[in-house]
Each structure stands twice: as C-alpha cells, then as structure tokens.
Design a protein around this motif. Structure first.
Motif, PDB file in Angstrom:
ATOM      1  N   ILE A   1       0.860  -1.175   0.000  1.00 41.81           N
ATOM      2  CA  ILE A   1       0.000   0.000   0.000  1.00 41.81           C
ATOM      3  C   ILE A   1       0.897   1.226   0.000  1.00 41.81           C
ATOM      4  CG2 ILE A   1      -0.178   0.185   2.522  1.00 41.81           C
ATOM      5  CD1 ILE A   1      -3.131   0.983   2.079  1.00 41.81           C
ATOM      6  N   GLY A   2       0.407   2.320  -0.576  1.00 37.49           N
ATOM      7  CA  GLY A   2       1.235   3.514  -0.642  1.00 37.49           C
ATOM      8  C   GLY A   2       0.425   4.737  -1.010  1.00 37.49           C
ATOM      9  N   THR A   3       1.110   5.868  -1.048  1.00 38.47           N
ATOM     10  CA  THR A   3       0.477   7.134  -1.391  1.00 38.47           C
ATOM     11  C   THR A   3       1.535   8.075  -1.939  1.00 38.47           C
ATOM     12  OG1 THR A   3      -0.979   8.901  -0.561  1.00 38.47           O
ATOM     13  CG2 THR A   3       0.790   8.156   0.894  1.00 38.47           C
ATOM     14  N   GLY A   4       1.086   9.196  -2.456  1.00 38.49           N
ATOM     15  CA  GLY A   4       1.974  10.182  -3.068  1.00 38.49           C
ATOM     16  C   GLY A   4       1.158  11.095  -3.949  1.00 38.49           C
ATOM     17  N   ASP A   5       1.380  11.014  -5.259  1.00 41.86           N
ATOM     18  CA  ASP A   5       0.533  11.762  -6.188  1.00 41.86           C
ATOM     19  C   ASP A   5      -0.907  11.254  -6.153  1.00 41.86           C
ATOM     20  OD1 ASP A   5       2.662  13.316  -7.005  1.00 41.86           O
ATOM     21  OD2 ASP A   5       3.164  12.022  -8.700  1.00 41.86           O
ATOM     22  N   SER A   6      -1.096   9.987  -5.848  1.00 41.53           N
ATOM     23  CA  SER A   6      -2.436   9.421  -5.695  1.00 41.53           C
ATOM     24  C   SER A   6      -2.885   9.548  -4.247  1.00 41.53           C
ATOM     25  CB  SER A   6      -2.449   7.944  -6.098  1.00 41.53           C
ATOM     26  OG  SER A   6      -1.869   7.734  -7.367  1.00 41.53           O
ATOM     27  N   ASP A   7      -4.206   9.505  -4.036  1.00 47.65           N
ATOM     28  CA  ASP A   7      -4.701   9.444  -2.662  1.00 47.65           C
ATOM     29  C   ASP A   7      -4.164   8.198  -1.979  1.00 47.65           C
ATOM     30  OD1 ASP A   7      -6.034  11.771  -3.125  1.00 47.65           O
ATOM     31  OD2 ASP A   7      -8.018  10.855  -3.348  1.00 47.65           O
TER      32      ASP A   7
ATOM     33  N   TYR B   1      -6.010   1.988  -7.651  1.00 45.83           N
ATOM     34  CA  TYR B   1      -5.591   3.375  -7.485  1.00 45.83           C
ATOM     35  C   TYR B   1      -6.804   4.206  -7.082  1.00 45.83           C
ATOM     36  CZ  TYR B   1      -0.834   3.390  -9.372  1.00 45.83           C
ATOM     37  OH  TYR B   1       0.518   3.219  -9.568  1.00 45.83           O
ATOM     38  N   ALA B   2      -6.655   5.020  -6.043  1.00 38.57           N
ATOM     39  CA  ALA B   2      -7.610   6.073  -5.730  1.00 38.57           C
ATOM     40  C   ALA B   2      -6.942   7.388  -6.109  1.00 38.57           C
ATOM     41  CB  ALA B   2      -7.986   6.053  -4.248  1.00 38.57           C
ATOM     42  N   LEU B   3      -7.317   7.927  -7.267  1.00 41.89           N
ATOM     43  CA  LEU B   3      -6.628   9.087  -7.826  1.00 41.89           C
ATOM     44  C   LEU B   3      -7.228  10.402  -7.343  1.00 41.89           C
ATOM     45  CD1 LEU B   3      -6.240   7.702 -11.440  1.00 41.89           C
ATOM     46  CD2 LEU B   3      -4.474   7.823  -9.691  1.00 41.89           C
ATOM     47  N   GLY B   4      -8.534  10.416  -7.126  1.00 42.65           N
ATOM     48  CA  GLY B   4      -9.159  11.629  -6.626  1.00 42.65           C
ATOM     49  C   GLY B   4      -9.141  12.782  -7.598  1.00 42.65           C
ATOM     50  N   GLY B   5      -9.016  12.499  -8.899  1.00 43.36           N
ATOM     51  CA  GLY B   5      -8.996  13.557  -9.891  1.00 43.36           C
ATOM     52  C   GLY B   5     -10.390  14.024 -10.246  1.00 43.36           C
TER      53      GLY B   5
END
Length: 218
Positions: free
Chosen positions: A162-168, A195-199
């Motif tokens: 699991i991770g995060t950064g540019d994506s939620d 991916y949870a991008l939130g765009g």
C-alpha cells in the motif's frame, strides 16, 4: 469519465420571418492505455524451514494515456414565411475534457439564399476532433512479500503493498505459485491493483487478472 460539450450558435439575416430548429448528435470513442511499474528493495525479517517473509519498500509509477475521437453532427432546419433573400451563418464548437488535458476545436460555415428559394431549408454541419492526453503519478509504497515451499519444485507466493503520493492511495495484492526449473522459476497467479486518484474526471482505477512471469536469482 470523459466530458464532451458541443455548442452551436447560428445568426440569421432575413427579410422574412423564420422558425429554426436544431438537432445534434455526439459520439465519442475513448481508448485508455496504462503503464505501471513498481521498483523496490526488500529486507528478509523471517527465515523459517519452509517460509520466508520479506519487508518491501519502494515506489510505483503510473502513466495513463487517453485517446479521444469525437464526432459532432448538427442538423439545422428552417421554415420561412415567404420567399427570402439573406444569409445564415453558423458555428459548432466542441470541447472535450479528459483526466489529463483538454482539446478544443471549432468550425464555421455560411450559406446564402436568393429569391425563389423553397420555404423549407436544411443545413448540415459536422466536426471531428481527435487528440490524446497523458499524465503520470509517483507513489511511495511499503508492503510484505512471502514464500512458502510446498515441495522441492512448487512454492506458494503472496504479496501485498500500500502507498500514497501523487495518488490518494494505491494498493496491490498478488497470490501465485512458482515452479523451479534449472536456471529460473516459472511463476503464475492472480493480481489485483487499485488506485484512488481523486482527480476531477478519473477518480478510481482498478486492474485485476491472471499473470505469468519468471523469477531469476543472482
């Protein structure tokens, strides 16, 4: 989601009364390609007789490319109260918005009329728009990787991160089997990636399915 907006504007200059109606149709063909790579390193914190567990840390890269082909057709129909002499002009404007960019184009057309024209009038306008847009995300990830030997040839493999950064956030899970050959292991299994991008246009991306590969040890 891909948003397509088509607008028509028509100006008339006639010495006669006129009633105008417009009919429009929009069709869009959207193709999306994704390239995903995960880079990382591991630290083995458990080494048993059959099972090995490794902590993983690294980054995941996502590139998305969206290709859009849009076709807009507008039919303009008019009915005049008498024979006419004048001009009608029109414009179609198309705007397409994708998760990573936008394209905009327009077309203008005009037609002149002279005396003795039929009272019924029609005009067809058509516009095609093609473009592609892309974007990328970098996310830090951490997780765990395990392997449990079933016999001399077969090994059960499992992985989750699991991770995060540019994506939620982004998360991945895999389970599979490997079969030991002379110089490498053949592996196959099932993978799920989210991916949870939130765009504003692309909110979530889910990829799942079987995989096949090879494991080389140095």
């Amino acid at each position: 989601n891909v948003d397509v907006n088509a607008r028509g504007q028509f100006d008339v200059d006639f010495d006669a009364g006129v009633e105008l109606e417009t009919f429009s149709a929009v069709s869009a063909d959207v193709k999306m390609r994704s390239d995903i790579s995960t880079f990382g390193a591991g630290y083995t914190f458990f080494q048993g007789r059959k099972t090995t567990l490794t902590a993983i840390g690294g980054v995941r890269y996502l590139y998305l490319d969206v290709e859009v082909d849009v076709d807009v057709q507008v039919e303009l129909e008019g009915e005049f109260t008498s024979d006419v002499e004048g001009e009608i002009s029109g414009e179609i404007e198309v705007e397409v918005e994708t998760p990573f960019g936008s394209g905009r184009t327009s077309r203008e057309t005009s037609t002149e009329f002279t005396g003795g024209l039929s009272k019924n009038f029609s005009l067809s306008l058509e516009k095609q728009l093609s473009f592609d847009a892309g974007g990328h995300n970098w996310d830090g990830i951490f997780g765990i990787q395990g392997a449990t030997k079933l016999d001399d040839k077969w090994t059960l493999l499992y992985y989750a991160d699991i991770g995060t950064g540019d994506s939620d956030y982004t998360a991945q899970a895999k389970i599979g089997l490997s079969y030991a050959l002379d110089k490498f292991d053949l592996t196959f299994g099932y993978r799920y990636l989210r991916y949870a991008l939130g765009g504003p246009a692309l909110d979530e991306l889910d990829i799942s399915g079987p995989y096949v590969g090879a494991i080389f040890r140095f």
